[in-house]
Design an enzyme around this catalytic site. Structure first.
Site, mmCIF file in Angstrom:
data_model
loop_
_atom_site.group_PDB
_atom_site.id
_atom_site.type_symbol
_atom_site.label_atom_id
_atom_site.label_comp_id
_atom_site.label_asym_id
_atom_site.label_seq_id
_atom_site.Cartn_x
_atom_site.Cartn_y
_atom_site.Cartn_z
ATOM 1 N N TYR A 143 14.137 -18.989 2.994
ATOM 2 C CA TYR A 143 15.303 -18.529 2.226
ATOM 3 C C TYR A 143 16.396 -19.594 2.164
ATOM 4 O O TYR A 143 17.239 -19.576 1.272
ATOM 5 C CB TYR A 143 15.900 -17.271 2.870
ATOM 6 C CG TYR A 143 15.263 -15.977 2.442
ATOM 7 C CD1 TYR A 143 13.914 -15.748 2.635
ATOM 8 C CD2 TYR A 143 16.028 -14.978 1.853
ATOM 9 C CE1 TYR A 143 13.333 -14.552 2.257
ATOM 10 C CE2 TYR A 143 15.468 -13.780 1.471
ATOM 11 C CZ TYR A 143 14.115 -13.569 1.673
ATOM 12 O OH TYR A 143 13.556 -12.382 1.300
ATOM 13 N N LYS A 188 2.036 -17.272 10.707
ATOM 14 C CA LYS A 188 0.842 -17.660 9.946
ATOM 15 C C LYS A 188 0.364 -18.987 10.539
ATOM 16 O O LYS A 188 0.263 -20.011 9.860
ATOM 17 C CB LYS A 188 1.198 -17.770 8.449
ATOM 18 C CG LYS A 188 0.019 -18.010 7.522
ATOM 19 C CD LYS A 188 -0.917 -16.818 7.380
ATOM 20 C CE LYS A 188 -2.131 -17.210 6.533
ATOM 21 N NZ LYS A 188 -3.176 -16.164 6.527
ATOM 22 N N ASP A 221 -0.915 -11.609 7.653
ATOM 23 C CA ASP A 221 -1.813 -10.818 6.800
ATOM 24 C C ASP A 221 -2.492 -9.703 7.605
ATOM 25 O O ASP A 221 -2.579 -8.555 7.159
ATOM 26 C CB ASP A 221 -2.838 -11.715 6.073
ATOM 27 C CG ASP A 221 -3.552 -12.690 6.995
ATOM 28 O OD1 ASP A 221 -3.132 -12.855 8.161
ATOM 29 O OD2 ASP A 221 -4.549 -13.306 6.551
ATOM 30 N N ASP A 245 10.874 -9.848 5.613
ATOM 31 C CA ASP A 245 11.285 -9.176 4.376
ATOM 32 C C ASP A 245 10.134 -8.319 3.847
ATOM 33 O O ASP A 245 10.315 -7.147 3.511
ATOM 34 C CB ASP A 245 11.687 -10.227 3.336
ATOM 35 C CG ASP A 245 12.079 -9.591 2.011
ATOM 36 O OD1 ASP A 245 12.853 -8.632 2.037
ATOM 37 O OD2 ASP A 245 11.590 -10.065 0.971
ATOM 38 N N ASP A 249 9.572 -3.828 4.077
ATOM 39 C CA ASP A 249 9.362 -2.903 2.947
ATOM 40 C C ASP A 249 8.097 -2.087 3.185
ATOM 41 O O ASP A 249 8.045 -0.880 2.903
ATOM 42 C CB ASP A 249 9.219 -3.663 1.619
ATOM 43 C CG ASP A 249 10.548 -3.763 0.862
ATOM 44 O OD1 ASP A 249 11.594 -3.734 1.532
ATOM 45 O OD2 ASP A 249 10.524 -3.872 -0.377
HETATM 46 C C1 IPM Z 1 16.443 -7.384 1.860
HETATM 47 C C2 IPM Z 1 16.402 -7.736 0.388
HETATM 48 C C3 IPM Z 1 17.045 -9.112 0.216
HETATM 49 C C4 IPM Z 1 16.215 -10.116 0.998
HETATM 50 C C5 IPM Z 1 17.205 -9.562 -1.237
HETATM 51 C C6 IPM Z 1 17.968 -8.540 -2.054
HETATM 52 C C7 IPM Z 1 17.855 -10.913 -1.326
HETATM 53 O O1 IPM Z 1 15.114 -7.702 -0.099
HETATM 54 O O2 IPM Z 1 17.543 -7.312 2.426
HETATM 55 O O3 IPM Z 1 15.372 -7.157 2.421
HETATM 56 O O4 IPM Z 1 15.194 -10.609 0.499
HETATM 57 O O5 IPM Z 1 16.586 -10.426 2.123
HETATM 58 MG MG MG Z 2 13.687 -6.975 1.286
#
Ligand code: IPM
Ligand code: MG
Length: 364
Positions: A143, A188, A221, A245, A249
């Site tokens: 990032y 990884k 993975d 990240d 999710d």
């Molecule tokens: C998160 C989001 C952010 C990230 C985006 C919106 C930049 O996905 O906080 O997980 O990738 O960190």
């Molecule tokens: Mg995210």
């Protein structure tokens, strides 16, 4: 004696203002019982800040956060600002505030409320007992690496230093020590040099400082697979920025709705940034139906990690559980909940009011 704290509110875009305002009411309800005097300051960040000032994180906003005790963020972004050729994007504000406040450790707990087990797309048997904490490195990795973007070629680099790895692994290992004593580090290392450094540093640190915490290393993975197949086995997971990240999710889906999961971003001081892990949900913005519980639970983390108010934090968490147990659901949760007299679908404000009700002492 009353303790005074300043909390910066960054409502942001989309449903952000709705869920932040609902959460502020919850904090205001609870403050007197814990002798807290909370002062709220609202500032611009994200798309609304671009519209007003041309910048996603105006310097006044960052300055206000730097002197606050804690920051509560709603969500940023939306279709209005998502043109890929745009020079400024709301998300840049999020990255800049994390970096600017030195918040290198992102804590994302994933716990299944028993009442919501049917809201997940996974079988209830797989979900029983899920209670994990993902610690994601937040101010380094790909990032923030060197990058170039041209029309024919582009690159981003993933780099970590020993110091960056050690400080985030320490946060995760300490958390593991206070939980079930198990840590999984995700990398990884079969492909990436940066991951081999991550693994070597983690192994050495765990052996010297945390011999009492069980450490396991997983490739990202394979970890994606294990999270779906045996999520209840995991206690604390630590990973770099990008892998964290993606995995968070995925882990969020265990809980059924993104609308339930809080997060805390911490650095070396007590200052922290707290936000729901969901986005700005422009499709439902302004309708008063967004689920405020992830933001309300983020406020509980704020009380715990930045203000040192563990009892108040738990009071919020218990109030949320009671609201769910009593059958109240926002539409995101109601879709998969069997309908019937036992369940009542409520909007953002009503859900916050129900949580506030459970915070009040019951009349004797
Ligand atoms: C998160 C989001 C952010 C990230 C985006 C919106 C930049 O996905 O906080 O997980 O990738 O960190
Ligand atoms: Mg995210």
């Amino acid at each position: 004696m009353t303790q005074q704290f300043t909390i910066v509110l960054l409502p942001g875009d989309g449903i952000g203002p709705e869920v932040v305002s609902a959460t502020r009411q919850v904090l205001e309800e609870l403050a007197p019982a814990y002798e807290l005097s909370l002062e709220f300051e609202t500032h611009l960040m994200g798309g609304c800040a671009i519209d007003a000032t041309g910048q996603p994180l105006p310097p006044e906003t960052l300055a206000a956060c730097q002197t606050a005790d804690a920051v509560l963020l709603g969500a940023v972004g939306g279709p209005k600002w998502s043109d890929p050729s745009a020079k400024v994007r709301p998300e840049q504000g999020l990255l800049a505030i994390r970096k600017g406040l030195g918040l290198y450790a992102n804590l994302r707990p994933v716990k299944i409320f028993p009442q919501l087990v049917d809201a997940s797309s996974l079988k209830a048997a797989v979900l029983t007992g899920v209670d994990m904490l993902v610690v994601r490195e937040l101010t380094g990795g790909i990032y923030f690496g060197r990058r170039e973007e041209g029309d024919e070629a582009a690159f981003d680099t993933m780099s970590y230093t020993r110091a960056e790895i050690e400080r985030v692994v320490r946060v995760a290992a300490r958390a593991a020590r206070s939980r079930r004593g198990k840590l999984v580090s995700v990398d990884k290392a079969n492909v990436l040099g940066v991951s081999r450094l991550w693994r070597r540093v983690t192994m050495a640190l765990m052996a010297s400082e945390f011999p009492d915490v069980a450490i396991e290393h997983q490739l990202v993975d394979a970890m994606a697979m294990h999270l779906m197949r045996r999520p209840a086995d995991f206690d604390v997971i630590v990973s770099g920025n990008l892998f964290g990240d993606i995995l968070t999710d995925e882990a969020a889906m265990l809980a059924g709705s993104m609308g339930m999961l809080p997060s805390a971003s911490l650095g070396d001081s007590s200052l922290g940034l707290y936000e729901p892990i969901h986005g700005s949900a422009p499709d439902i913005a302004g309708q008063g139906i967004a689920n405020p519980l992830a933001t309300i639970l983020s406020a509980a983390m704020l009380l715990r990690h930045s203000l040192g108010q563990e009892a108040a934090a738990q009071a919020i968490e218990i109030a949320v559980e009671r609201a769910l147990a009593a059958g109240y659901r926002t539409p995101d949760l109601a879709a998969t909940t069997p309908s019937g007299p036992a369940f009542e679908v409520v909007g953002t404000e009503a859900m916050a009011e129900i949580v506030r009700g459970y915070l009040r002492p019951t009349p004797s």
